[in-house]
Design an enzyme around this catalytic site. Structure first.
Site, PDB file in Angstrom:
ATOM      1  N   THR A  44       0.829  -1.207   0.000  1.00  0.00           N
ATOM      2  CA  THR A  44       0.000   0.000   0.000  1.00  0.00           C
ATOM      3  C   THR A  44       0.864   1.257   0.000  1.00  0.00           C
ATOM      4  O   THR A  44       0.420   2.311  -0.459  1.00  0.00           O
ATOM      5  CB  THR A  44      -0.933  -0.001   1.221  1.00  0.00           C
ATOM      6  OG1 THR A  44      -1.632  -1.243   1.261  1.00  0.00           O
ATOM      7  CG2 THR A  44      -1.937   1.127   1.161  1.00  0.00           C
ATOM      8  N   TYR A 132       4.883 -12.925   4.648  1.00  0.00           N
ATOM      9  CA  TYR A 132       3.755 -12.327   3.933  1.00  0.00           C
ATOM     10  C   TYR A 132       3.319 -13.289   2.839  1.00  0.00           C
ATOM     11  O   TYR A 132       4.007 -13.454   1.825  1.00  0.00           O
ATOM     12  CB  TYR A 132       4.177 -10.974   3.355  1.00  0.00           C
ATOM     13  CG  TYR A 132       3.088 -10.187   2.661  1.00  0.00           C
ATOM     14  CD1 TYR A 132       1.744 -10.560   2.692  1.00  0.00           C
ATOM     15  CD2 TYR A 132       3.405  -9.014   1.973  1.00  0.00           C
ATOM     16  CE1 TYR A 132       0.770  -9.819   2.063  1.00  0.00           C
ATOM     17  CE2 TYR A 132       2.439  -8.258   1.334  1.00  0.00           C
ATOM     18  CZ  TYR A 132       1.130  -8.664   1.376  1.00  0.00           C
ATOM     19  OH  TYR A 132       0.153  -7.923   0.740  1.00  0.00           O
ATOM     20  N   LYS A 161       1.369 -12.473   7.683  1.00  0.00           N
ATOM     21  CA  LYS A 161       0.198 -11.802   7.129  1.00  0.00           C
ATOM     22  C   LYS A 161      -0.397 -12.763   6.105  1.00  0.00           C
ATOM     23  O   LYS A 161       0.263 -13.144   5.139  1.00  0.00           O
ATOM     24  CB  LYS A 161       0.580 -10.483   6.460  1.00  0.00           C
ATOM     25  CG  LYS A 161      -0.588  -9.757   5.798  1.00  0.00           C
ATOM     26  CD  LYS A 161      -0.120  -8.472   5.123  1.00  0.00           C
ATOM     27  CE  LYS A 161      -1.276  -7.778   4.405  1.00  0.00           C
ATOM     28  NZ  LYS A 161      -0.825  -6.551   3.686  1.00  0.00           N
ATOM     29  N   ILE A 201      -3.929  -6.452   9.179  1.00  0.00           N
ATOM     30  CA  ILE A 201      -3.124  -5.390   8.564  1.00  0.00           C
ATOM     31  C   ILE A 201      -4.021  -4.794   7.500  1.00  0.00           C
ATOM     32  O   ILE A 201      -4.321  -5.435   6.492  1.00  0.00           O
ATOM     33  CB  ILE A 201      -1.811  -5.938   7.994  1.00  0.00           C
ATOM     34  CG1 ILE A 201      -0.954  -6.515   9.134  1.00  0.00           C
ATOM     35  CG2 ILE A 201      -1.042  -4.841   7.264  1.00  0.00           C
ATOM     36  CD1 ILE A 201       0.321  -7.183   8.684  1.00  0.00           C
TER      37      ILE A 201
END
Length: 283
Positions: A44, A132, A161, A201
């Site tokens: 992001t 991740y 994540k 998250i």
């Protein structure tokens, strides 16, 4: 309560430099709302377009300005040696809670290769590492069995994540009760919490952190249909273009991205207008 990390955007000025004034406006808003945990230099944050010096200075400047917050730093490379180098770039900063390391993308390594990747990274540092897992972007996923092997071997691999199947969360929690698993998809927050996720998250928290917090506090009774609606808007086009447009219309930042990302199309702007008007009334 479950943990909430905002996956922070990186605002830019017209000359493409980082807009720290806009960044601090957003962070001041979020901290005032109760947000104390942030993911810096994630997807992001358009981190693939940031030079290494920009990433380092971004992290250092935020930690200096906000001593009360906790941060995870994203490490975006599919090269094992480069990931180790990037982590070492921050070695003198003890305030970084953990490093979020993506499963190697594009090259589609085997599970043996993925294990070796994280094995070498965790062996190179005493810093906390989080995995991740996002197969939609990487083209490959890390298996639950691989995660369990890594976490059992390396005490500094503390969590992940998860943007993969939700049923893998309870499998991981059964095998590794202390291992942290965070949802990576806002619209799946409630379902993820029911699978024993430790938190999220989030991108949508830029716009409505109190809503995310309320769901995390009251997961057994809360109706998440409004969060699913917000998430649909926030991801109406490739992220973070929609959330940047929304925040620009609310007066926090300029609507500027780095190529190859581009601002959202006019028809998407029209679709976002009712949502923006609602939140304008709340400022």
């Amino acid at each position: 309560m479950k943990e909430i990390f905002t996956a922070l955007i990186t605002p830019f000025n017209q000359d493409q430099s980082i807009d720290y004034a806009g960044l601090y406006r957003i962070m001041d808003k979020l901290i005032e709302e109760g947000n104390k945990s942030f993911l810096l230099c994630g997807t992001t944050g358009e981190t693939s377009t940031l030079k290494l010096d920009e990433r380092r200075l971004l992290v250092e400047n935020i930690l200096e300005k906000y001593p009360q917050i906790r941060v995870i730093v994203g490490i975006s490379s599919n090269s094992t040696s480069q990931v180790i180098r990037h982590i070492n770039m921050y070695k003198d900063n003890p305030r970084i809670y953990a490093y979020l390391v993506i499963v190697p993308y594009y090259i589609k390594p085997s599970q043996s290769g993925i294990f070796k990747h994280f094995d070498l990274i965790a062996s190179s540092t005493d810093k906390k590492i989080m995995i991740y897992n996002i197969p939609s972007r990487c083209g490959v996923a890390i298996d639950v069995s691989t995660v369990i092997r890594l976490a059992n071997k390396h005490k500094n691999i503390i969590g992940m994540k998860q943007c993969g199947p939700l049923d893998e969360i309870h499998m991981l929690k059964d095998a590794l009760p202390q291992f942290k698993v965070y949802i990576g998809d806002d619209h799946l927050l409630l379902e993820g919490l029911k699978q024993r996720a430790d938190g999220i998250i989030s991108v949508s928290s830029h716009l409505d952190y109190p809503l995310i917090e309320e769901i995390c506090r009251n997961e057994n009774i809360f109706d998440d249909r409004y969060l699913k609606l917000i998430s649909e808007y926030v991801f109406i086009e490739p992220s973070p273009a929609p959330i940047k447009y929304i925040l620009s219309q609310l007066g926090y930042i300029q609507n500027i991205l780095r190529c190859p990302l581009t601002p959202i199309e006019e028809d998407s702007e029209v679709k976002l207008t009712p949502l923006i008007e609602k939140y304008k009334k709340m400022i």
